[in-house]
Design a protein around this motif. Structure first.
Motif, PDB file in Angstrom:
ATOM      1  N   LEU A  72     -35.079 -19.372  31.693  1.00 40.14           N
ATOM      2  CA  LEU A  72     -33.787 -18.750  31.436  1.00 40.14           C
ATOM      3  C   LEU A  72     -33.658 -17.495  32.294  1.00 40.14           C
ATOM      4  O   LEU A  72     -34.550 -16.641  32.294  1.00 40.14           O
ATOM      5  N   TRP A  73     -32.562 -17.406  33.003  1.00 44.08           N
ATOM      6  CA  TRP A  73     -32.297 -16.282  33.892  1.00 44.08           C
ATOM      7  C   TRP A  73     -31.445 -15.230  33.172  1.00 44.08           C
ATOM      8  O   TRP A  73     -30.950 -15.480  32.068  1.00 44.08           O
ATOM      9  N   PRO A  74     -31.269 -14.052  33.766  1.00 43.92           N
ATOM     10  CA  PRO A  74     -30.558 -12.979  33.066  1.00 43.92           C
ATOM     11  C   PRO A  74     -29.173 -13.357  32.562  1.00 43.92           C
ATOM     12  O   PRO A  74     -28.755 -12.891  31.490  1.00 43.92           O
ATOM     13  N   HIS A 112     -30.407  -6.663  36.783  1.00 39.85           N
ATOM     14  CA  HIS A 112     -29.602  -7.534  35.927  1.00 39.85           C
ATOM     15  C   HIS A 112     -29.928  -7.437  34.442  1.00 39.85           C
ATOM     16  O   HIS A 112     -29.362  -8.192  33.654  1.00 39.85           O
ATOM     17  N   GLY A 113     -30.834  -6.561  34.054  1.00 38.41           N
ATOM     18  CA  GLY A 113     -31.114  -6.364  32.635  1.00 38.41           C
ATOM     19  C   GLY A 113     -32.269  -7.180  32.095  1.00 38.41           C
ATOM     20  O   GLY A 113     -32.845  -6.828  31.070  1.00 38.41           O
ATOM     21  N   PRO A 140     -37.522  -9.298  50.452  1.00 32.46           N
ATOM     22  CA  PRO A 140     -37.402  -9.469  48.999  1.00 32.46           C
ATOM     23  C   PRO A 140     -36.164  -8.804  48.405  1.00 32.46           C
ATOM     24  O   PRO A 140     -35.528  -9.370  47.520  1.00 32.46           O
ATOM     25  N   ALA A 141     -35.811  -7.594  48.866  1.00 28.57           N
ATOM     26  CA  ALA A 141     -34.650  -6.909  48.307  1.00 28.57           C
ATOM     27  C   ALA A 141     -33.378  -7.698  48.541  1.00 28.57           C
ATOM     28  O   ALA A 141     -32.500  -7.782  47.682  1.00 28.57           O
ATOM     29  N   LEU A 142     -33.269  -8.312  49.713  1.00 22.50           N
ATOM     30  CA  LEU A 142     -32.097  -9.119  50.012  1.00 22.50           C
ATOM     31  C   LEU A 142     -32.070 -10.353  49.129  1.00 22.50           C
ATOM     32  O   LEU A 142     -31.020 -10.812  48.681  1.00 22.50           O
ATOM     33  N   THR A 143     -33.233 -10.907  48.831  1.00 21.42           N
ATOM     34  CA  THR A 143     -33.307 -12.075  47.966  1.00 21.42           C
ATOM     35  C   THR A 143     -32.778 -11.740  46.575  1.00 21.42           C
ATOM     36  O   THR A 143     -32.018 -12.497  45.983  1.00 21.42           O
ATOM     37  N   VAL A 144     -33.166 -10.584  46.025  1.00 19.27           N
ATOM     38  CA  VAL A 144     -32.692 -10.170  44.709  1.00 19.27           C
ATOM     39  C   VAL A 144     -31.189  -9.952  44.738  1.00 19.27           C
ATOM     40  O   VAL A 144     -30.456 -10.431  43.870  1.00 19.27           O
ATOM     41  N   ARG A 145     -30.692  -9.236  45.758  1.00 18.07           N
ATOM     42  CA  ARG A 145     -29.248  -8.997  45.859  1.00 18.07           C
ATOM     43  C   ARG A 145     -28.488 -10.295  46.066  1.00 18.07           C
ATOM     44  O   ARG A 145     -27.362 -10.450  45.588  1.00 18.07           O
ATOM     45  N   GLY A 146     -29.119 -11.236  46.756  1.00 22.99           N
ATOM     46  CA  GLY A 146     -28.451 -12.498  47.012  1.00 22.99           C
ATOM     47  C   GLY A 146     -28.205 -13.326  45.767  1.00 22.99           C
ATOM     48  O   GLY A 146     -27.412 -14.267  45.790  1.00 22.99           O
ATOM     49  N   LEU A 206     -26.322 -14.439  38.940  1.00 18.96           N
ATOM     50  CA  LEU A 206     -26.822 -13.745  37.753  1.00 18.96           C
ATOM     51  C   LEU A 206     -25.891 -12.669  37.235  1.00 18.96           C
ATOM     52  O   LEU A 206     -26.102 -12.144  36.140  1.00 18.96           O
ATOM     53  N   GLY A 207     -24.872 -12.308  38.002  1.00 12.52           N
ATOM     54  CA  GLY A 207     -24.001 -11.204  37.607  1.00 12.52           C
ATOM     55  C   GLY A 207     -22.924 -11.587  36.610  1.00 12.52           C
ATOM     56  O   GLY A 207     -22.065 -10.761  36.275  1.00 12.52           O
TER      57      GLY A 207
END
Length: 378
Positions: A57-59, A106-107, A361-367, A372-373
């Motif tokens: 389960l994702w955020p 994303h919490g 990695p940072a771009l992967t999270v933002r991507g 997830l938003g």
């Protein structure tokens, strides 16, 4: 119709029959109950919450569960991996996601749990008598009420009331879903892309690890665990070792199918009542984004508010506007991701892997923001 489920709403808004007691169906019963609806869930299976594979389960899904009042209960039975991402078959990271960074943005991070545990949490949050098991439902004879909710999966009979021509399509692959117990489970999960196949690892609690593997239907590895072990024997640790520890009796092997986007999620039953689809009945997708169950939970957390303070037709129209574009986009994206992950040929996969290493990695999270938003309405 069973005794009503009345939650945070004063009075009863209407009567709903939910066809299917899986993740989407139980979550919808919670959501509609909180919106003041009288709800009955009918499930064909007699023991729907026993067995099954692992689930991530994702955020966005945890956010949906929070709106249903069971987010913390689900977190209590899950396990958050330290990291995830995508590797090549030698173990080199192509894209990596730090769970802590994901949680800051994303919490929550990614939660791994047993599907059966999630179903039990949802079922136990409902009043007694709401869920009826061992009760087959034929869509045209769904019974009285203002609304029929089709939550009956990829082979939905309810879907015929909305789009009689809709058919799921094969991907030409099968998925193995497995579980193993080890003394020292890996700390990080993630997926590995090979040549014409891909596999994944998701550490759980108590030394248990969930695994999956996807191979073409024409291979011997599509039906023979020994052949699957040989197919992945040269892949990076701990995939071969985990496969050696798998109990064959726990293996689930299913053909991977997907549903091209529908023109509407809303229709009319023969008796004049309204019909709405959610989860795999509405937008069955390949597992490559890890969003199948997540989107079903989003559906439920959206449908309840849409029907709380509006007429039935207005609420269903709003639900359709909110859910169809997003689920259609993610269904297509997941299908494309599956084609990339299972790409055949050594030269194409070498090019794929080389390009994958370029993403920081940072771009992967933002991507992941577009996935997830998500936020529930209101």
């Amino acid at each position: 119709m069973s005794p009503g489920v009345v939650g945070e709403h004063d009075g009863v808004s209407g009567r709903a029959l939910v066809v299917g007691g899986g993740i989407g169906g139980l979550a919808t019963a919670l959501a509609l109950g909180r919106a003041g609806w009288e709800v009955e869930v009918r499930e064909r299976r007699t023991r729907p919450w026993d067995g099954g594979a692992g689930i991530s389960l994702w955020p966005n899904a945890l956010r949906a569960l929070d709106t249903l009042g069971v987010g913390d209960d689900v977190r209590a039975v899950g396990h958050a991996n330290e990291a995830g991402g995508i590797r090549d078959r030698r173990g080199r990271w192509l894209a990596r996601t730090d769970n802590a960074a994901l949680a800051r943005r994303h919490g929550d991070g990614i939660l791994v749990l047993d599907r059966a545990d999630l179903l039990r949490v949802l079922a136990e949050a409902l009043p007694a008598g709401v869920v009826r098991t061992g009760v087959p439902v034929d869509a045209p004879d769904a019974g009285p009420g203002d609304l029929v909710v089709g939550a009956d999966g990829i082979s939905s009979s309810t879907r015929a009331l909305v789009d009689p021509a809709a058919r799921s399509r094969s991907t030409g692959t099968v998925a193995w879903r497995l579980s193993a117990a080890v003394d020292e489970p890996p700390r990080a999960g993630g997926e590995t892309w090979g040549v014409g196949a891909y596999a994944g690892v998701a550490p759980h609690r108590g030394g248990r690890v969930h695994l999956w593997a996807v191979v073409p239907t024409g291979e011997q590895a599509a039906s023979d665990l020994g052949a699957l072990r040989r197919r992945l024997a040269g892949w990076h640790a701990p995939i071969p070792e985990l496969l050696d520890r798998v109990d064959p009796a726990t293996a689930l092997v299913t053909e991977l199918r997907w549903l091209p986007p529908l023109r509407s999620f809303v229709g009319t039953a023969p008796g004049g009542g309204r019909v709405v689809l959610l989860g795999d009945a509405a937008h069955a997708m390949t597992p490559n984004l890890g969003q199948g169950a997540c989107l079903a939970l989003e559906d439920a957390a959206t449908l309840g508010p849409c029907l709380r303070d509006a007429s039935l037709d207005e609420g269903l129209a709003r639900y359709d506007r909110l859910r169809r574009p997003r689920t259609a986009r993610l269904t297509r994206t997941s299908r494309l991701a599956g084609l990339v992950a299972g790409m055949p040929g050594r030269l194409p996969t070498a090019l794929r892997d080389g390009l994958g290493c370029l993403a920081p990695p940072a771009l992967t999270v933002r991507g992941l923001d577009g996935v997830l938003g998500w936020r529930p309405p209101d």
